[in-house]
Design an enzyme around this catalytic site. Structure first.
Site, PDB file in Angstrom:
ATOM      1  N   ARG A  52       0.806  -1.164   0.216  1.00 53.98           N
ATOM      2  CA  ARG A  52       0.015   0.105  -0.107  1.00 53.98           C
ATOM      3  C   ARG A  52       0.898   1.336   0.029  1.00 53.98           C
ATOM      4  O   ARG A  52       0.637   2.309  -0.654  1.00 53.98           O
ATOM      5  CB  ARG A  52      -0.830   0.002   1.107  1.00 53.98           C
ATOM      6  CG  ARG A  52      -1.973   0.978   0.914  1.00 53.98           C
ATOM      7  CD  ARG A  52      -3.211   0.722   2.214  1.00 53.98           C
ATOM      8  NE  ARG A  52      -2.577   1.002   3.592  1.00 53.98           N
ATOM      9  CZ  ARG A  52      -3.360   0.780   4.430  1.00 53.98           C
ATOM     10  NH1 ARG A  52      -4.767   0.512   4.533  1.00 53.98           N
ATOM     11  NH2 ARG A  52      -2.871   1.016   5.840  1.00 53.98           N
ATOM     12  N   LYS A 151      -2.945   6.747   0.739  1.00 55.13           N
ATOM     13  CA  LYS A 151      -2.561   7.186   2.196  1.00 55.13           C
ATOM     14  C   LYS A 151      -1.524   8.403   2.358  1.00 55.13           C
ATOM     15  O   LYS A 151      -0.420   8.019   2.603  1.00 55.13           O
ATOM     16  CB  LYS A 151      -2.122   5.827   3.070  1.00 55.13           C
ATOM     17  CG  LYS A 151      -2.560   6.198   4.513  1.00 55.13           C
ATOM     18  CD  LYS A 151      -2.394   4.711   5.451  1.00 55.13           C
ATOM     19  CE  LYS A 151      -2.524   4.799   6.679  1.00 55.13           C
ATOM     20  NZ  LYS A 151      -3.600   5.588   7.366  1.00 55.13           N
ATOM     21  N   GLU A 184     -16.443   5.631   5.363  1.00 52.17           N
ATOM     22  CA  GLU A 184     -15.730   5.095   6.402  1.00 52.17           C
ATOM     23  C   GLU A 184     -15.538   5.916   7.349  1.00 52.17           C
ATOM     24  O   GLU A 184     -16.228   7.083   7.538  1.00 52.17           O
ATOM     25  CB  GLU A 184     -14.419   4.674   6.126  1.00 52.17           C
ATOM     26  CG  GLU A 184     -13.507   6.017   5.362  1.00 52.17           C
ATOM     27  CD  GLU A 184     -12.110   5.823   4.823  1.00 52.17           C
ATOM     28  OE1 GLU A 184     -11.567   4.742   5.058  1.00 52.17           O
ATOM     29  OE2 GLU A 184     -11.442   6.600   3.892  1.00 52.17           O
TER      30      GLU A 184
HETATM   31  N1  PXG Z   1      -9.612   4.400   6.781  1.00 59.01           N
HETATM   32  C1  PXG Z   1      -8.899   5.472   7.118  1.00 59.01           C
HETATM   33  C2  PXG Z   1      -9.156   7.068   6.501  1.00 59.01           C
HETATM   34  C3  PXG Z   1      -7.664   5.385   7.739  1.00 59.01           C
HETATM   35  O1  PXG Z   1      -6.512   6.300   7.859  1.00 59.01           O
HETATM   36  C4  PXG Z   1      -8.120   2.925   8.193  1.00 59.01           C
HETATM   37  C5  PXG Z   1      -9.371   3.220   7.286  1.00 59.01           C
HETATM   38  C6  PXG Z   1      -7.938   1.560   8.407  1.00 59.01           C
HETATM   39  O2  PXG Z   1      -6.790   0.768   7.571  1.00 59.01           O
HETATM   40  P1  PXG Z   1      -5.895  -0.112   8.444  1.00 59.01           P
HETATM   41  O3  PXG Z   1      -5.027  -0.608   7.248  1.00 59.01           O
HETATM   42  O4  PXG Z   1      -5.179   0.481   9.334  1.00 59.01           O
HETATM   43  O5  PXG Z   1      -6.842  -1.338   8.754  1.00 59.01           O
HETATM   44  C7  PXG Z   1      -7.299   3.957   8.251  1.00 59.01           C
HETATM   45  C8  PXG Z   1      -6.142   3.766   9.231  1.00 59.01           C
HETATM   46  C9  PXG Z   1      -4.867   6.087  14.187  1.00 59.01           C
HETATM   47  C10 PXG Z   1      -4.490   6.191  12.770  1.00 59.01           C
HETATM   48  O6  PXG Z   1      -4.077   6.510  14.879  1.00 59.01           O
HETATM   49  C11 PXG Z   1      -5.061   5.474  11.677  1.00 59.01           C
HETATM   50  C12 PXG Z   1      -4.791   5.459  10.452  1.00 59.01           C
HETATM   51  C13 PXG Z   1      -4.074   6.578   9.997  1.00 59.01           C
HETATM   52  C14 PXG Z   1      -3.449   7.310  11.111  1.00 59.01           C
HETATM   53  C15 PXG Z   1      -3.623   7.068  12.468  1.00 59.01           C
HETATM   54  O7  PXG Z   1      -5.901   5.513  14.486  1.00 59.01           O
HETATM   55  N2  PXG Z   1      -5.157   5.030   9.203  1.00 59.01           N
END
Ligand code: PXG
Length: 287
Positions: A52, A151, A184
């Site tokens: 990713r 991301k 989301e």
């Molecule tokens: N949607 C968004 C917009 C995200 O930023 C997820 C879904 C879940 O993705 P993963 O791959 O982690 O299952 C994210 C996750 C935090 C944090 O501190 C989380 C994310 C980015 C920065 C901080 O909770 N991304």
């Protein structure tokens, strides 16, 4: 405790980990990142996170100045240097220092930063009792404006929605896309259970395709739960039997109230509990 940070090609003490004020990552949010977890010294789905990260970088024409193998090794070295078995890892690649103009071609020194730290989870009672969330007025940015699949370091869209959630006393907030469909949450993907089916918005709803989301879909299939991607409206959430969120930081967390409406019985549902337990076993066993 001061941390040891990986900067470009070596480990440095936190005080020496510095980037230029001319870095376009700082000036414009021009860069990409990943958030990963390690459990008992093993990084969960490292290869998926690297896929990713590289995909995000490609999408913004950013060349990551190291190989995937070097990046994997650097993640492990950073964890070891910080003596972390259970930790949170942040991988960041910025465009590098340029001029005070947008032109990314004037940046010649992309910065690779790896931070490993402990993770501050939601309090235990949130997992037992479930979260209350609200819908943010801030829409998820349209794919045609900036793909949510990237991301990127530009997270203001999500931060604006997070602020709305916090102002309403909620730690997460639901984001809809420009068509009013469920996308989301600010840092988590969303699932509902309706009857025999488990549903989650598809990538073209304008979401980040979470690695936890993919893992939970695989677990559901193994458990014989019929999980599908489907366009969802708020009505589908309000009338669902169960709801939960997935994310690297949150893992699997039940949602028991959305916009003041109790979901199902207003307590974490049975399928949510099964998947939460399956996910816990998965992260503790897999590489
Ligand atoms: N949607 C968004 C917009 C995200 O930023 C997820 C879904 C879940 O993705 P993963 O791959 O982690 O299952 C994210 C996750 C935090 C944090 O501190 C989380 C994310 C980015 C920065 C901080 O909770 N991304």
């Amino acid at each position: 405790m001061p941390r040891t940070i990986f900067m470009n090609d070596h480990l440095v003490p936190e005080e020496e980990a510095r980037i230029s004020v001319f870095d376009h990552g700082l000036l414009y949010g021009d860069g990409v990142f990943e958030g990963l977890r390690s459990y008992s010294g093993r990084v969960f789905r490292l290869s998926d996170h690297l896929d990713r990260l590289w995909a995000s970088a490609r999408a913004i024409c950013l060349d990551i100045p190291m190989s995937r193998e070097q990046m994997s090794q650097a993640v492990l070295d950073t964890l070891a240097a910080n003596q972390l078995e259970d930790g949170y890892i942040r991988l960041i690649v910025t465009r590098g220092a340029g001029t005070l103009g947008l032109d990314p071609n004037r940046c010649h020194n992309p910065q690779v930063i790896i931070i490993a730290d402990t993770i501050s989870l939601y309090p235990k009672e949130f997992y037992e009792q479930g979260l209350r969330i609200v819908t943010a007025a801030t829409q998820r940015i349209q794919t045609a404006a900036l793909s949510p699949r990237i991301k990127s370091l530009n997270y203001l869209n999500n931060i604006m929605a997070k602020l709305e959630g916090l102002q309403a006393g909620c730690v997460e907030a639901l984001m809809l896309n420009h068509k009013g469909e469920v996308a989301e949450c600010t840092g988590d993907n969303i699932f509902v259970i309706r009857g025999e089916r488990m549903l989650t918005p598809p990538p073209d709803a304008g979401i980040l395709e979470g690695i936890t989301r993919a893992a939970v879909m695989e677990l559901a299939a193994k458990e014989g739960i019929d999980c599908r991607e489907a366009t969802l409206t708020r009505h589908d959430l309000y009338t669902a039997d169960e709801c939960f969120l997935t994310g690297t930081a949150a893992e699997v967390i039940p949602v028991v109230e959305i916009d003041g409406r109790p979901i199902g019985e207003g307590t974490p549902g049975p399928i949510t509990k099964i998947l939460k337990d399956c996910f816990h076993s998965l992260v503790r066993q897999s590489v």
